[in-house]
Write a protein that holds these residues in place. Structure first.
Motif, mmCIF file in Angstrom:
data_model
loop_
_atom_site.group_PDB
_atom_site.id
_atom_site.type_symbol
_atom_site.label_atom_id
_atom_site.label_comp_id
_atom_site.label_asym_id
_atom_site.label_seq_id
_atom_site.Cartn_x
_atom_site.Cartn_y
_atom_site.Cartn_z
ATOM 1 N N LEU A 1 -9.744 15.483 -9.705
ATOM 2 C CA LEU A 1 -9.506 14.882 -11.025
ATOM 3 C C LEU A 1 -10.782 14.235 -11.574
ATOM 4 N N ALA B 1 -5.114 4.855 -12.630
ATOM 5 C CA ALA B 1 -4.173 4.515 -11.550
ATOM 6 C C ALA B 1 -4.812 4.714 -10.171
ATOM 7 N N VAL B 2 -5.624 5.777 -10.033
ATOM 8 C CA VAL B 2 -6.292 6.023 -8.753
ATOM 9 C C VAL B 2 -7.224 4.865 -8.423
ATOM 10 N N SER C 1 -7.745 13.265 -5.792
ATOM 11 C CA SER C 1 -8.400 12.344 -6.726
ATOM 12 C C SER C 1 -9.798 12.848 -7.055
ATOM 13 N N ASP D 1 2.415 1.660 -3.384
ATOM 14 C CA ASP D 1 1.436 2.065 -4.402
ATOM 15 C C ASP D 1 0.989 3.510 -4.209
ATOM 16 N N GLU D 2 0.820 3.903 -2.948
ATOM 17 C CA GLU D 2 0.383 5.279 -2.676
ATOM 18 C C GLU D 2 1.451 6.283 -3.103
ATOM 19 N N LEU E 1 -5.438 1.679 -7.470
ATOM 20 C CA LEU E 1 -4.954 1.735 -6.085
ATOM 21 C C LEU E 1 -6.084 1.392 -5.107
ATOM 22 N N LEU F 1 -10.435 23.069 -9.922
ATOM 23 C CA LEU F 1 -10.801 22.355 -8.689
ATOM 24 C C LEU F 1 -9.579 21.907 -7.902
ATOM 25 N N LEU G 1 0.832 -1.205 0.000
ATOM 26 C CA LEU G 1 0.000 0.000 0.000
ATOM 27 C C LEU G 1 0.868 1.259 0.000
ATOM 28 N N LEU H 1 2.267 10.811 -9.686
ATOM 29 C CA LEU H 1 1.545 11.164 -10.916
ATOM 30 C C LEU H 1 0.864 12.525 -10.803
ATOM 31 N N PHE H 2 0.508 12.904 -9.573
ATOM 32 C CA PHE H 2 -0.185 14.174 -9.370
ATOM 33 C C PHE H 2 0.839 15.294 -9.233
ATOM 34 N N PRO I 1 -9.311 7.848 -2.724
ATOM 35 C CA PRO I 1 -8.493 8.021 -1.528
ATOM 36 C C PRO I 1 -8.606 9.422 -0.923
ATOM 37 N N MET J 1 -4.168 8.703 -15.174
ATOM 38 C CA MET J 1 -4.157 8.983 -13.738
ATOM 39 C C MET J 1 -5.415 8.432 -13.066
ATOM 40 N N LEU K 1 1.440 6.631 -6.841
ATOM 41 C CA LEU K 1 0.321 7.424 -7.347
ATOM 42 C C LEU K 1 0.557 8.908 -7.095
#
Lengths: 222, 470
Positions: B255, B59-60, B252, A22-23, B63, A170, A19, A29-30, B248, B56, A26
């Motif tokens: 997005l 991928a979110v 996210s 993986d977190e 996860l 946003l 976890l 990517l942001f 999460p 993305m 991720l």
């Protein structure tokens, strides 16, 4: 075994090491959201809000009160009277001078659970906390004393927004959302983009199917 | 009779036969989905990196689904901390029992419901009506569909199969109002009828578009304001969500909100996006006194363990896959007989309805891949449909004639000489099968032309060509 236990038993076992990996992957990517020059930001917001069906009135902070009284056909009005911005704008004095308004309801005076009482007001005023430029949306429900029904039940919703509070997208609202959506925070935060609308009949756009048929954004420049 | 054939997936062949030649219906559908697609194309181009956003989003979801137990537990604890009550339901029956119990415990008689595919999936309205609870659909499209006694034909535009004249007739018949076919006037009639219901209702029920694990917040996306009404005015709110709806965090959410409205209806953002964290707080003077969140499995954990189906849990129910699907565009949502139609519906319905009942659905695709290409979260839908066909056959859900033919084909294809011989026999027999020389296959040929069988095989032609060039 409780339903909850049975429910979780059907899911794969948690692997905390994977976890974390993986977190982290991720998060990579942001990227940080892009900034946009503030001059184009306001224009973009106005364009997108108009596209979403809102009417945008741009005015100086001193004219705000007289602008809405003059431009809008308000008979019954709903607002949160103790709002600091309204007080600063001299809203009450301006509204008091306007004879067309028959009834002003202070949201704070409505007892718990009696939100339905002000169904009769044809307009409501609230203060939006943020404007989102790339969709023309308003972030509402965060301002002190604002309740859920203010921007929902009246025929027309008037939202005040400071031009300084416009952000590009946003993604830029994330820190504020994170700080507000907490156990002791407001039970509802609402993004509002234009008036209530539907296209359920032949994809023909109709406004005001359940919520306000019109949204006026009073955009205040300092 | 409007629907002589019940809308169930096991009736798919009959439902399709009934609709496939209905040009009025096809016109209604095509007009509606083309508008969505054109608007979508406009707003997707806001972003130069839409493809990157899809990656993305994929991928979110990967996860969340890989670590679902972790995020579910996190969501549960944060939602409870904020004052919500979280329930877990293993299947549709459990979910219905929970919701019915909650309403009966507070002596609720009238329920206002906002649009939710998950509650359609568990046939909640029906169960509540049976228990003597009046349950009113408040989304205009759902209201129309409920008045007509139908199920939605599209996941974001439930009454898309009906034109204004049909809706006008329905309203004048069921609501005793003068006939009008003006969409504005029809909407006003619904507004008036439903506003009264909102004010009277004891309980509001909605679905959930996204559940944010980090804060225990549920997010509901809509255009009309009915979800806001039903989550604000009644004293109790019940939100029913599939367990895959989790995200999460707020990054996210930002997005996915940018992508959902754009993909679904071509809007940059829907009119209202509600972020609900717990029930009414002590200092607030409106909102429900209690917020119940019912988290539903109903076969989703089975999908999660199946590598071929796992990614179907990434779906955000935008409906873009049906808008582009050449099959959906020709037959409409009701022909599938399931509340989830189109490509995604054909992938998930066999789980909800059972393989035997929904076995026709995975075949309702040309496997062209338009669905996979448009999917905002990159679900390989057409691969999943193909994999379903494999599963269905290996589980014995195929006709004996089909199995025999495939056996014969296998036998024939195993040796070159057998293949050549079979080809030669077919070419020799073809002219005898019908006067025109075009063979006819029962049922299949009713709507299709069998290709004319060539005089020479490809192998022969190739050999001749090689000889010419030699």
């Amino acid at each position: 075994m409780s339903t909850r236990e049975a429910f979780f038993r059907r899911l794969p076992m948690d692997d905390s090491e994977r976890l974390t990996k993986d977190e982290t992957a991720l998060r990579g990517l942001f990227t940080e959201p892009n900034q946009i020059a503030s001059s184009t930001l306001v224009d973009r917001f106005v364009e997108m809000a108009t596209h979403a069906g809102a009417r945008v009135l741009r005015c100086d902070i001193h004219q705000a009160a007289s602008t809405i009284v003059e431009q809008l056909g308000i008979r019954g009005l709903l607002l949160y009277a103790d709002d600091e911005l309204f007080r600063r704008l001299g809203m009450y004095e301006a509204l008091g001078r306007c004879t067309a308004i028959e009834r002003i309801v202070n949201v704070a005076s409505i007892p718990r659970g009696r939100a339905r009482d002000f169904d009769g007001a044809n307009a409501s005023i609230s203060v939006a906390r943020l404007g989102i430029a790339n969709s023309g949306a308003l972030l509402t429900g965060i301002s002190e004393g604002e309740n859920r029904s203010v921007s929902l039940l009246a025929d027309e919703h008037i939202a005040f927004l400071a031009a300084d509070d416009i952000v590009p997208s946003l993604a830029h609202a994330v820190p504020l959302l994170r700080n507000t959506a907490k156990p002791d925070g407001p039970s509802a935060i609402t993004l509002i983009a234009g008036p209530s609308k539907t296209a359920d009949i032949e994809k023909v756009l109709v406004t005001g199917v359940h919520g306000p048929a019109a949204l006026t954004i009073v955009l205040l420049s300092a | 009779m409007k629907h002589p054939i019940p809308l169930r997936p096991e009736n798919m062949h009959e439902l399709v036969a009934e609709r496939v030649h209905d040009m009025q219906l096809r016109g209604n559908i095509k007009r509606a989905v083309d508008i969505s697609l054109h608007k979508r194309a406009d707003v997707v181009s806001d972003f130069g990196d839409w493809e990157n956003m899809r990656k993305m989003a994929h991928a979110v979801k990967a996860l969340v689904i890989d670590h679902l137990a972790h995020y579910l537990a996190m969501f549960e604890s944060r939602a409870v901390a904020a004052g919500a009550i979280v329930h877990f339901a293993s299947d549709a029956e459990e979910a219905r029992t929970i919701v019915r119990g909650l309403i009966q415990d507070c002596n609720g008689r009238l329920v206002v419901k906002s649009k939710s595919m998950t509650t359609e999936e568990i046939e909640l309205t029906h169960a509540l009506e049976e228990a003597g609870i009046t349950c009113i659909e408040t989304d205009l499209g759902e209201y129309i569909v409920q008045l007509a006694g139908e199920i939605p034909s599209h996941i974001t535009a439930p009454a898309l199969h009906k034109n204004r004249r049909e809706i006008g007739l329905l309203f004048s018949e069921k609501l005793s109002v003068p006939y009008t076919d003006d969409p504005k006037e029809l909407s006003n009639i619904a507004r008036e009828k439903l506003r009264a219901a909102f004010m009277e209702a004891d309980v509001g029920i909605s679905g959930v578009n996204f559940a944010i694990a980090e804060s225990g917040t549920i997010c509901i996306v809509e255009n009309e304001g009915n979800a806001r009404m039903s989550s604000t005015l009644p004293r109790m709110h019940i939100a029913v969500m599939g367990m895959e709806k989790l995200l999460p965090d707020f990054e996210s959410l930002a997005l996915f909100l940018e992508m959902l409205g754009r993909s679904a209806t071509g809007q940059r953002l829907t009119a209202y996006t509600s972020l609900l964290t717990g029930a009414r707080k002590p200092e607030e003077n409106d909102g429900p006194e209690s917020l119940h969140i019912v988290i539903l499995d109903n076969g989703r954990s089975k999908m999660l363990r199946d590598p071929n189906l796992r990614e179907a849990l990434f779906c955000i129910r935008c409906g873009a896959c049906m808008n582009v699907c050449p099959v959906y565009r020709s037959i409409g949502g009701h022909a599938y007989g399931s509340v989830y139609p189109g490509p995604i519906g054909s992938v998930i319905s066999p789980i909800f309805h059972g393989e035997a009942r929904a076995k026709a659905m995975p075949y309702a695709s040309s496997l062209c891949g338009a669905c996979s290409e448009i999917c905002p979260v990159g679900i390989p839908l057409h691969h999943q449909l193909l994999s379903w066909r494999h599963t269905l056959v290996s589980h014995g859900h195929s006709r004996l004639s089909e199995r025999l033919l495939m056996r014969m084909f296998l036998f024939m294809s195993k040796r070159t000489w057998r293949y050549d011989l079979a080809g030669a026999i077919a070419r020799a027999l073809a002219p005898l099968l019908s006067e025109s020389g075009v063979p006819r296959v029962p049922v299949w040929s009713r709507t299709r032309d069998f290709p004319r069988i060539p005089k020479k095989s490809f192998k022969q032609l190739w050999k001749e060509r090689e000889n010419e060039h030699a």
